[in-house]
Motif scaffolding. Structure first.
Motif, PDB file in Angstrom:
ATOM      1  N   SER A 220      13.659  82.134 100.918  1.00  0.00           N
ATOM      2  CA  SER A 220      13.318  81.259 102.104  1.00  0.00           C
ATOM      3  C   SER A 220      11.712  81.199 102.408  1.00  0.00           C
ATOM      4  O   SER A 220      11.343  80.180 102.817  1.00  0.00           O
ATOM      5  N   ALA A 221      11.147  82.350 101.886  1.00  0.00           N
ATOM      6  CA  ALA A 221       9.420  82.293 102.016  1.00  0.00           C
ATOM      7  C   ALA A 221       8.751  81.388 101.086  1.00  0.00           C
ATOM      8  O   ALA A 221       8.134  80.539 101.534  1.00  0.00           O
ATOM      9  N   THR A 222       9.289  81.252  99.978  1.00  0.00           N
ATOM     10  CA  THR A 222       8.820  80.364  98.931  1.00  0.00           C
ATOM     11  C   THR A 222       9.188  78.790  99.160  1.00  0.00           C
ATOM     12  O   THR A 222       8.335  78.241  98.918  1.00  0.00           O
ATOM     13  N   GLY A 223      10.136  78.747  99.917  1.00  0.00           N
ATOM     14  CA  GLY A 223      10.814  77.430 100.270  1.00  0.00           C
ATOM     15  C   GLY A 223       9.783  76.859 101.446  1.00  0.00           C
ATOM     16  O   GLY A 223       9.327  75.895 101.405  1.00  0.00           O
ATOM     17  N   LEU A 224       9.574  77.886 102.238  1.00  0.00           N
ATOM     18  CA  LEU A 224       8.676  77.523 103.519  1.00  0.00           C
ATOM     19  C   LEU A 224       7.156  77.172 102.830  1.00  0.00           C
ATOM     20  O   LEU A 224       6.572  76.397 103.413  1.00  0.00           O
ATOM     21  N   MET A 225       6.494  78.100 102.095  1.00  0.00           N
ATOM     22  CA  MET A 225       5.413  77.943 101.271  1.00  0.00           C
ATOM     23  C   MET A 225       5.285  76.342 100.839  1.00  0.00           C
ATOM     24  O   MET A 225       4.391  75.802 100.729  1.00  0.00           O
ATOM     25  N   LEU A 226       6.471  75.933 100.312  1.00  0.00           N
ATOM     26  CA  LEU A 226       6.608  74.607  99.703  1.00  0.00           C
ATOM     27  C   LEU A 226       6.238  73.471 100.752  1.00  0.00           C
ATOM     28  O   LEU A 226       5.536  72.596 100.452  1.00  0.00           O
ATOM     29  N   VAL A 227       6.987  73.645 101.815  1.00  0.00           N
ATOM     30  CA  VAL A 227       6.859  72.793 103.288  1.00  0.00           C
ATOM     31  C   VAL A 227       5.114  72.854 103.479  1.00  0.00           C
ATOM     32  O   VAL A 227       4.526  71.745 103.791  1.00  0.00           O
ATOM     33  N   ARG A 234      -2.265  69.374 101.425  1.00  0.00           N
ATOM     34  CA  ARG A 234      -2.271  68.468 100.382  1.00  0.00           C
ATOM     35  C   ARG A 234      -1.887  68.855  99.064  1.00  0.00           C
ATOM     36  O   ARG A 234      -2.309  68.684  98.044  1.00  0.00           O
ATOM     37  N   GLY A 235      -0.550  69.532  99.101  1.00  0.00           N
ATOM     38  CA  GLY A 235       0.115  69.772  97.744  1.00  0.00           C
ATOM     39  C   GLY A 235      -0.483  70.907  96.977  1.00  0.00           C
ATOM     40  O   GLY A 235      -0.330  71.241  95.727  1.00  0.00           O
ATOM     41  N   TYR A 236      -1.266  71.785  97.725  1.00  0.00           N
ATOM     42  CA  TYR A 236      -1.987  72.999  96.975  1.00  0.00           C
ATOM     43  C   TYR A 236      -1.173  73.901  96.194  1.00  0.00           C
ATOM     44  O   TYR A 236      -0.073  74.202  96.965  1.00  0.00           O
ATOM     45  N   ALA A 237      -1.201  74.206  95.068  1.00  0.00           N
ATOM     46  CA  ALA A 237      -0.231  74.988  94.274  1.00  0.00           C
ATOM     47  C   ALA A 237       1.168  74.578  94.396  1.00  0.00           C
ATOM     48  O   ALA A 237       1.793  75.504  94.254  1.00  0.00           O
ATOM     49  N   PHE A 240       3.051  75.697  90.965  1.00  0.00           N
ATOM     50  CA  PHE A 240       3.120  76.961  90.981  1.00  0.00           C
ATOM     51  C   PHE A 240       4.296  77.431  91.962  1.00  0.00           C
ATOM     52  O   PHE A 240       5.255  78.230  91.513  1.00  0.00           O
ATOM     53  N   LEU A 241       4.327  76.972  93.100  1.00  0.00           N
ATOM     54  CA  LEU A 241       5.340  77.522  94.161  1.00  0.00           C
ATOM     55  C   LEU A 241       6.681  76.918  93.725  1.00  0.00           C
ATOM     56  O   LEU A 241       7.668  77.432  94.265  1.00  0.00           O
ATOM     57  N   SER A 242       6.753  75.648  93.174  1.00  0.00           N
ATOM     58  CA  SER A 242       7.937  75.139  93.141  1.00  0.00           C
ATOM     59  C   SER A 242       8.811  75.886  91.839  1.00  0.00           C
ATOM     60  O   SER A 242       9.930  76.101  91.976  1.00  0.00           O
ATOM     61  N   ILE A 243       7.972  76.295  90.984  1.00  0.00           N
ATOM     62  CA  ILE A 243       8.501  77.117  89.802  1.00  0.00           C
ATOM     63  C   ILE A 243       8.809  78.649  90.324  1.00  0.00           C
ATOM     64  O   ILE A 243       9.976  79.138  90.225  1.00  0.00           O
ATOM     65  N   LEU A 244       8.116  79.118  91.387  1.00  0.00           N
ATOM     66  CA  LEU A 244       8.291  80.414  92.007  1.00  0.00           C
ATOM     67  C   LEU A 244       9.782  80.204  92.749  1.00  0.00           C
ATOM     68  O   LEU A 244      10.546  81.204  92.769  1.00  0.00           O
TER      69      LEU A 244
END
Lengths: 352, 210
Positions: A220-227, A234-237, A240-244
């Motif tokens: 949930s946390a990494t999913g929210l980070m993607l949002v 502006r799509g920062y990291a 990396f976040l999508s792989i995480l």
């Protein structure tokens, strides 16, 4: 081939069958992979592995004598002619009260009920959104000549059209964010209980109780980070976040057949047990061989006698009651004291 | 932390005075707060005030766990048979009906089997179970076997019980008369000729009155 080996081979067969069915549905639903997103292939293979593992474990679980008995009896009493319509109506009510509302968990404790319901609702919402997308069963296309309208395709068939700025679009496109928030709230409540309650402190295990919460929180946390990354940064990291995020989701999928998550698949047995009890209550009741009081359904007692024999227990008695299962629990409790008193040489009433 | 291997429960039903202290203290235990797991039964209410407290005997091969279709009952490595796992129990009642000692209770509202877990929150940190701390007659005693034998020199703790053709070994001990009494205690044999027995006539052996 011995019985255990046969059971393993059959369960492996069940695993392959379930995996094959899902694989076939992915091929059909994505129109021979034409709508399949290749970037999500790792999720697909993790899901196929989880499907194999779940089907294998479920099949092995059904081999246990008590489970096999309940599985057989549950279907028998549910499909019994003359009761099917009534059972279907009761099933609907139980699905709502037991499964959708979790009434029995709320009764255990409000915080426990809230934690479970939030995690369950968030997870179901996320599963309903992600799995069809990953399998290519659902995809979106812009309407030709109208770039501000999308059409939803289900299994390749157009199903729903909506404006990209509509409320529906907002709900659909951010559905996973809502799901993440629900899960995180639930995990927080569950973690609070696990860190504060003394009963939890005594009984909990890392693998059984903490790992599932950590996995759910990580997803949930990494999913929210993607949002956050694509909406406000502006799509920062993002890569990396999508792989995480993929790592956390795949870890949870691989863990599905082994740990606490497996209760999701075991839990429907609760419905079978409820219908079995209904049928027992309508039928003849067993009377205790000692006190002659009714204490359970005869159906249940005779099934337990059979299950205990299959398990290798030898509770058969001599004359009178032919099996210890025919003695009620209350009499069993008092018999221990009577047996002890006999050893102390208690004189009989006639001798005293 | 596991419950120390040298500490056991010792039950002596004949010492029970039916005060219900154990029943009420049990519900104070954190692992089943508000719910007493002890059964306190009259042995023969019409003829005797004798009562018997029932706690889980923590069998080495627990029938309740074996007959559980959901695999919800686990025995931890210290020999304690835990209450049903909340995520798994499907409230089928198999364990309640199959336990040879009649221990598990079904909480219908919770759709959950609950049973004595030897106050695991206490015993796993070196404390005694709630019931054993309040029992005034020491019908329920928790300690080492040496302590129990010193307290009851004319009794012997046994942990094997016969039910028909089945022998069950338990972590919990029951006190039997005689310094060298041998198990197993044949429980189901007590059903024969029971109508002639008078539980009130039972006497404690001399030297065991402490």
């Amino acid at each position: 081939m011995c019985r255990v080996e046969r059971a393993v081979v059959r369960s492996i067969g069940c695993g392959f069958l379930a995996t094959g069915i899902l694989g076939g549905l992915i091929l059909v639903g994505s129109r021979r992979l034409s709508h399949f997103d290749a970037a999500l292939v790792a999720y697909t293979f993790a899901t196929l592995f989880a499907t194999f593992g779940i089907a294998y474990r479920y099949a092995m679980w059904l081999r246990r004598p008590p489970t096999a008995m309940y599985w057989k009896r549950g279907w028998q009493v549910f499909l019994r002619p003359g009761f099917l319509l009534r059972n279907l109506l009761v099933l609907g009510r139980r699905l709502l009260v037991v499964f959708a509302m979790n009434r029995f968990i709320w009764r255990r404790h409000v915080a426990r009920g809230a934690a479970h319901w939030l995690i369950m609702a968030g997870t179901i919402l996320a599963v309903l959104i992600t799995f069809p997308l990953v399998f290519g069963w659902i995809h979106f296309e812009a309407v030709e000549g109208q770039m501000d309208r999308y059409v939803t395709y289900v299994f390749g068939f157009p199903a729903l059209s909506f404006h990209v700025d509509s409320l529906l679009a907002g709900l659909v496109f951010h559905g996973l964010a809502w799901a993440s928030i629900l899960v995180i709230l639930g995990v927080m409540l569950a973690m609070r209980r696990r860190m504060r309650d003394r009963d939890a402190a005594a009984l909990q295990r890392f693998g059984e109780d903490f790992l599932p919460l950590i996995l759910l929180f990580s997803i949930s946390a990494t999913g929210l980070m993607l949002v956050v990354s694509y909406e406000w940064m502006r799509g920062y990291a993002y890569e990396f976040l999508s792989i995480l995020h993929a790592v956390t989701v795949i870890a949870a999928l691989l863990w599905l057949p082994f740990g606490k998550f497996f209760h999701i698949f075991q839990r429907p047995a609760q419905l079978g047990a409820a219908f079995y009890k209904d049928a027992g209550a309508r039928g003849e009741q067993a009377r205790c061989a000692r006190c002659r009081e009714p204490y359970a359904s005869l159906l249940h007692i005779e099934d337990l006698v059979e299950v205990e024999r299959q398990l290798g227990y030898r509770y058969e008695l001599g004359a009178g009651a032919d099996h210890y299962q025919h003695v009620c629990p209350k009499c069993r409790r008092t018999l221990l004291a009577v047996a002890q008193a006999r050893r102390f040489g208690t004189p009989s009433r006639g001798e005293a | 932390m596991p419950v120390p291997a040298d500490r056991h429960f010792f039950i002596d039903p004949r010492r029970c005075i039916g005060c219900q202290a154990c029943v009420h203290a049990c519900s104070e235990c954190d692992t089943h707060k508000g719910h007493s797991m002890i059964h306190l039964e009259y042995v023969d209410r019409a003829h005797s005030p004798q009562t018997v407290p029932t706690i889980c005997m923590h069998c080495e091969s627990p029938t309740c766990a074996e007959v559980c279709p959901a695999d919800a009952i686990k025995r931890t490595e210290d020999g304690v048979v835990q209450s049903a796992r909340k995520a798994r129990c499907i409230a089928c009642n198999n364990c309640v009906l199959a336990c040879p000692f009649g221990v598990p209770k079904m909480n219908v509202g919770f759709e959950l089997m609950m049973k004595c877990d030897m106050c695991y929150d206490r015993t796993s940190v070196g404390l005694r179970p709630m019931c054993a701390t309040v029992c005034p007659s020491q019908a329920l005693y928790f300690g080492t076997e040496a302590e129990a034998r010193a307290l009851r020199p004319r009794s012997t703790p046994v942990h094997e019980f016969r039910f028909g053709q089945q022998t069950i070994s338990t972590r919990v001990r029951v006190m039997l008369p005689g310094a060298d009494a041998a198990g197993p205690l044949d429980v189901t044999a007590a059903m024969h000729g029971e109508e002639a027995a008078d539980p009130m006539a039972a006497v404690l052996p001399e030297g065991d009155l402490a």
